[in-house]
Design an enzyme around this catalytic site. Structure first.
Site, PDB file in Angstrom:
ATOM      1  N   HIS A 299      41.955 -18.914 -12.395  1.00 49.46           N
ATOM      2  CA  HIS A 299      41.918 -17.851 -11.402  1.00 49.46           C
ATOM      3  C   HIS A 299      42.834 -16.720 -11.843  1.00 49.46           C
ATOM      4  O   HIS A 299      43.900 -16.991 -12.412  1.00 49.46           O
ATOM      5  CB  HIS A 299      42.355 -18.361 -10.017  1.00 49.46           C
ATOM      6  CG  HIS A 299      41.942 -17.447  -8.916  1.00 49.46           C
ATOM      7  ND1 HIS A 299      42.696 -16.354  -8.545  1.00 49.46           N
ATOM      8  CD2 HIS A 299      40.832 -17.433  -8.133  1.00 49.46           C
ATOM      9  CE1 HIS A 299      42.075 -15.720  -7.571  1.00 49.46           C
ATOM     10  NE2 HIS A 299      40.942 -16.346  -7.298  1.00 49.46           N
ATOM     11  N   ASP A 356      35.611 -22.814  -5.987  1.00 45.79           N
ATOM     12  CA  ASP A 356      34.234 -23.132  -6.353  1.00 45.79           C
ATOM     13  C   ASP A 356      34.082 -24.516  -6.965  1.00 45.79           C
ATOM     14  O   ASP A 356      32.970 -25.014  -7.117  1.00 45.79           O
ATOM     15  CB  ASP A 356      33.695 -22.073  -7.327  1.00 45.79           C
ATOM     16  CG  ASP A 356      33.582 -20.724  -6.651  1.00 45.79           C
ATOM     17  OD1 ASP A 356      33.136 -20.699  -5.497  1.00 45.79           O
ATOM     18  OD2 ASP A 356      33.949 -19.708  -7.269  1.00 45.79           O
TER      19      ASP A 356
HETATM   20  N1  CMC Z   1      37.826 -22.852 -19.107  1.00 49.01           N
HETATM   21  C1  CMC Z   1      38.427 -22.720 -20.309  1.00 49.01           C
HETATM   22  N2  CMC Z   1      39.295 -21.745 -20.618  1.00 49.01           N
HETATM   23  C2  CMC Z   1      39.586 -20.858 -19.666  1.00 49.01           C
HETATM   24  C3  CMC Z   1      39.015 -20.922 -18.388  1.00 49.01           C
HETATM   25  C4  CMC Z   1      38.112 -21.964 -18.125  1.00 49.01           C
HETATM   26  N3  CMC Z   1      37.533 -22.064 -16.915  1.00 49.01           N
HETATM   27  N4  CMC Z   1      39.479 -19.902 -17.628  1.00 49.01           N
HETATM   28  C5  CMC Z   1      40.311 -19.214 -18.420  1.00 49.01           C
HETATM   29  N5  CMC Z   1      40.386 -19.784 -19.639  1.00 49.01           N
HETATM   30  C6  CMC Z   1      41.247 -19.353 -20.766  1.00 49.01           C
HETATM   31  C7  CMC Z   1      40.689 -18.098 -21.426  1.00 49.01           C
HETATM   32  O1  CMC Z   1      39.823 -18.428 -22.487  1.00 49.01           O
HETATM   33  C8  CMC Z   1      41.947 -17.399 -21.857  1.00 49.01           C
HETATM   34  O2  CMC Z   1      42.410 -17.997 -23.041  1.00 49.01           O
HETATM   35  P1  CMC Z   1      43.184 -17.104 -24.153  1.00 49.01           P
HETATM   36  O3  CMC Z   1      44.405 -16.572 -23.471  1.00 49.01           O
HETATM   37  O4  CMC Z   1      43.490 -18.088 -25.236  1.00 49.01           O
HETATM   38  O5  CMC Z   1      42.234 -16.029 -24.559  1.00 49.01           O
HETATM   39  C9  CMC Z   1      42.952 -17.725 -20.759  1.00 49.01           C
HETATM   40  O6  CMC Z   1      42.507 -18.960 -20.197  1.00 49.01           O
HETATM   41  C10 CMC Z   1      43.026 -16.672 -19.657  1.00 49.01           C
HETATM   42  O7  CMC Z   1      41.720 -16.477 -19.150  1.00 49.01           O
HETATM   43  P2  CMC Z   1      41.115 -15.064 -18.753  1.00 49.01           P
HETATM   44  O8  CMC Z   1      39.628 -15.131 -18.840  1.00 49.01           O
HETATM   45  O9  CMC Z   1      41.796 -13.991 -19.540  1.00 49.01           O
HETATM   46  O10 CMC Z   1      41.588 -14.987 -17.256  1.00 49.01           O
HETATM   47  P3  CMC Z   1      41.007 -14.019 -16.167  1.00 49.01           P
HETATM   48  O11 CMC Z   1      42.052 -13.885 -15.144  1.00 49.01           O
HETATM   49  O12 CMC Z   1      40.495 -12.775 -16.812  1.00 49.01           O
HETATM   50  O13 CMC Z   1      39.721 -14.803 -15.588  1.00 49.01           O
HETATM   51  C11 CMC Z   1      38.407 -16.347 -14.388  1.00 49.01           C
HETATM   52  C12 CMC Z   1      39.741 -15.603 -14.464  1.00 49.01           C
HETATM   53  C13 CMC Z   1      38.286 -17.007 -13.031  1.00 49.01           C
HETATM   54  C14 CMC Z   1      37.238 -15.355 -14.560  1.00 49.01           C
HETATM   55  C15 CMC Z   1      38.372 -17.419 -15.521  1.00 49.01           C
HETATM   56  O14 CMC Z   1      39.404 -18.359 -15.331  1.00 49.01           O
HETATM   57  C16 CMC Z   1      37.024 -18.133 -15.601  1.00 49.01           C
HETATM   58  O15 CMC Z   1      36.118 -17.646 -16.283  1.00 49.01           O
HETATM   59  N6  CMC Z   1      36.863 -19.301 -14.882  1.00 49.01           N
HETATM   60  C17 CMC Z   1      35.581 -19.975 -14.819  1.00 49.01           C
HETATM   61  C18 CMC Z   1      34.676 -19.276 -13.799  1.00 49.01           C
HETATM   62  C19 CMC Z   1      35.123 -19.548 -12.366  1.00 49.01           C
HETATM   63  O16 CMC Z   1      35.416 -20.665 -11.985  1.00 49.01           O
HETATM   64  N7  CMC Z   1      35.099 -18.487 -11.530  1.00 49.01           N
HETATM   65  C20 CMC Z   1      35.465 -18.587 -10.094  1.00 49.01           C
HETATM   66  C21 CMC Z   1      36.725 -17.867  -9.767  1.00 49.01           C
HETATM   67  S1  CMC Z   1      37.354 -18.274  -8.123  1.00 49.01           S
HETATM   68  C22 CMC Z   1      36.159 -17.657  -7.043  1.00 49.01           C
HETATM   69  C23 CMC Z   1      36.285 -16.196  -6.827  1.00 49.01           C
HETATM   70  O17 CMC Z   1      35.826 -15.426  -7.651  1.00 49.01           O
HETATM   71  O18 CMC Z   1      36.886 -15.806  -5.795  1.00 49.01           O
END
Ligand code: CMC
Length: 415
Positions: A299, A356
């Protein structure tokens, strides 16, 4: 507390004001930065940008805390209904008995839609995704809804979105349209509109109604997330409420946002059907060369735990126990959560289950198909979206219009 930050750029000294929030979170107000220095800030994904002053909800991502209008989500879930929560989010205070009655009665007054909408729905191909249908029909509602006062717009949407969701579901499963039952509360009526069968009396199951009501509450607002920011941006351009909400629904559909609830169950089913080798899938999620991510994990704001996920997990476990069903997906989800939380990759990156991860298990137990999960999220998020739209209007925020760093061609001539 400093109210000004001082900084130097290339030997020149500048001052910028600092803005404080209720819990002393602070931000440098950079609105005059370009005017004074020629510089803008660069923040892809708006990871470090406060785009509004807001008093609707508050998240402390480090502590795993969520407040709606100051009330902790753990208290709201145990003491309030979704109707009370919607009133709170929209109006700023919890309703007294008379206010709640009047709010619910007014919503019931708008609990119907124009006949033409049924015809429009009929023309939409059966295989179109329910989120696309919901977004389109919400948009088209503008053409058929006459709001005498501003307050009516919010009530119309609270009344009509469940009807659109139920119609979309019923079209999908081949059931004729159903109509609202004014004798029921909001969530009981929603369930009846979904699942009632012609010529059969519909039996409410209070266990299911309670679980769904709680899930709607958990989704009701979440400060500046992607879909809410979308709604606020449209509001800032003075777009109408219905079209702003329609855009919010489209933003929510994305798999990194609300669409993750569908993606989680699809992922868990794939893991289960391919032999349940959790270690393999955790390794896959860690592999940077593999686009696979553990859906329902991570998140932007929560860096300790998502309080909504903890409540959703409890609701899912209770529901499945009380309904006396065995759900291998719930068992798999719990093991996967445990394994991921023991893995240094997830620990170091502070990746925890989000809302989720467990919500889909509840929807599935209720009988809602996978591609309708995000529609249910939208029904829950509706009061939050509307409160933000209302707030931006009230605050008279300027139109949202970011800048960019242009990296395209230099000026050139057509030959
Ligand atoms: N599985 C594996 N690696 C992950 C995941 C995951 N679910 N989420 C983040 N990472 C890694 C990512 O690859 C990155 O690694 P590095 O720093 O080595 O490049 C690091 O963790 C930080 O991730 P980010 O994508 O830069 O973080 P963000 O804040 O931009 O994204 C997120 C947040 C929710 C989009 C992401 O965690 C994700 O894609 N999660 C899976 C989709 C999901 O469950 N979405 C629902 C969110 S909650 C409901 C809502 O939207 O309100």
């Amino acid at each position: 507390m400093c109210s000004i930050v001082h900084f130097d750029i290339n030997g020149c000294h500048y001052k910028l004001p600092v803005v404080y929030g209720t819990f002393y979170e602070k931000a440098i107000n950079i609105s005059k930065l370009r005017e004074n220095t020629g510089l803008i800030t660069f923040d892809p994904g708006l990871k470090n940008t406060g785009i509004a002053k807001s008093s609707i909800s508050f998240i402390d991502g480090e502590k795993g805390e969520l407040l709606y209008r100051g009330y902790p989500i753990e208290q709201i879930i145990n003491k309030c209904s979704f109707m009370e929560t919607s009133y709170l989010i929209l109006n700023g205070e919890l309703p007294n008995t008379a206010q709640l009655k009047s709010f619910s009665e007014k919503i019931k007054k708008f609990n119907h839609i124009n006949q033409e909408i049924y015809q429009i729905l009929d023309k939409i191909p059966d295989n179109y995704h329910p989120m696309g249908i919901l977004s389109s029909l919400t948009y088209i509602l503008t053409a058929f809804t006459n709001c005498q006062q501003e307050e009516d717009m919010y009530l119309h949407l609270l009344a009509k979105l469940p009807i659109l969701a139920a119609l979309t579901y019923r079209k999908k499963v081949g059931l004729p349209p159903s109509y609202a039952d004014h004798n029921l509360d909001y969530t009981s009526n929603l369930l009846k509109m979904f699942f009632s069968i012609p010529n059969k009396s519909y039996q409410q199951n209070p266990i299911i109604t309670d679980a769904l009501d709680k899930l709607l509450i958990l989704h009701a607002d979440h400060e500046q997330n992607c879909s809410t920011t979308t709604v606020r941006l449209l509001g800032s351009a003075h777009s109408g409420l219905f079209s702003s909400i329609s855009a919010g629904i489209s933003a929510l559909w994305g798999r990194l946002h609300g669409g993750a609830n569908q993606a989680v169950i699809e992922m868990l089913e794939t893991i289960l059907n391919s032999g349940g080798n959790i270690k393999k899938w955790v390794e896959k999620a860690k592999n940077k060369k593999d686009p696979f991510r553990l859906m329902g994990f991570g998140h932007r704001i929560y860096k300790n735990f998502d309080p909504r996920a903890e409540i959703a997990k409890e609701v899912a476990e209770n529901l499945i126990k009380k309904l006396e069903i065995f759900d291998p997906i719930l068992e798999l989800a719990k093991t996967l959560e445990q394994k991921a939380l023991q893995d240094s990759y997830f620990v170091e990156k502070k990746l925890y289950p989000n809302i989720d991860f467990y919500s889909g298990i509840i929807y599935q137990a209720i009988g809602i198909p996978k591609d309708m999960f995000t529609v249910m999220f939208a029904l829950g998020r509706l009061p939050g979206w509307m409160a933000h739209w209302k707030e931006i209007k009230f605050n008279r925020d300027p139109i949202g219009r970011p800048r960019q760093i242009y990296i395209g061609y230099k000026k050139r001539n057509i030959i």
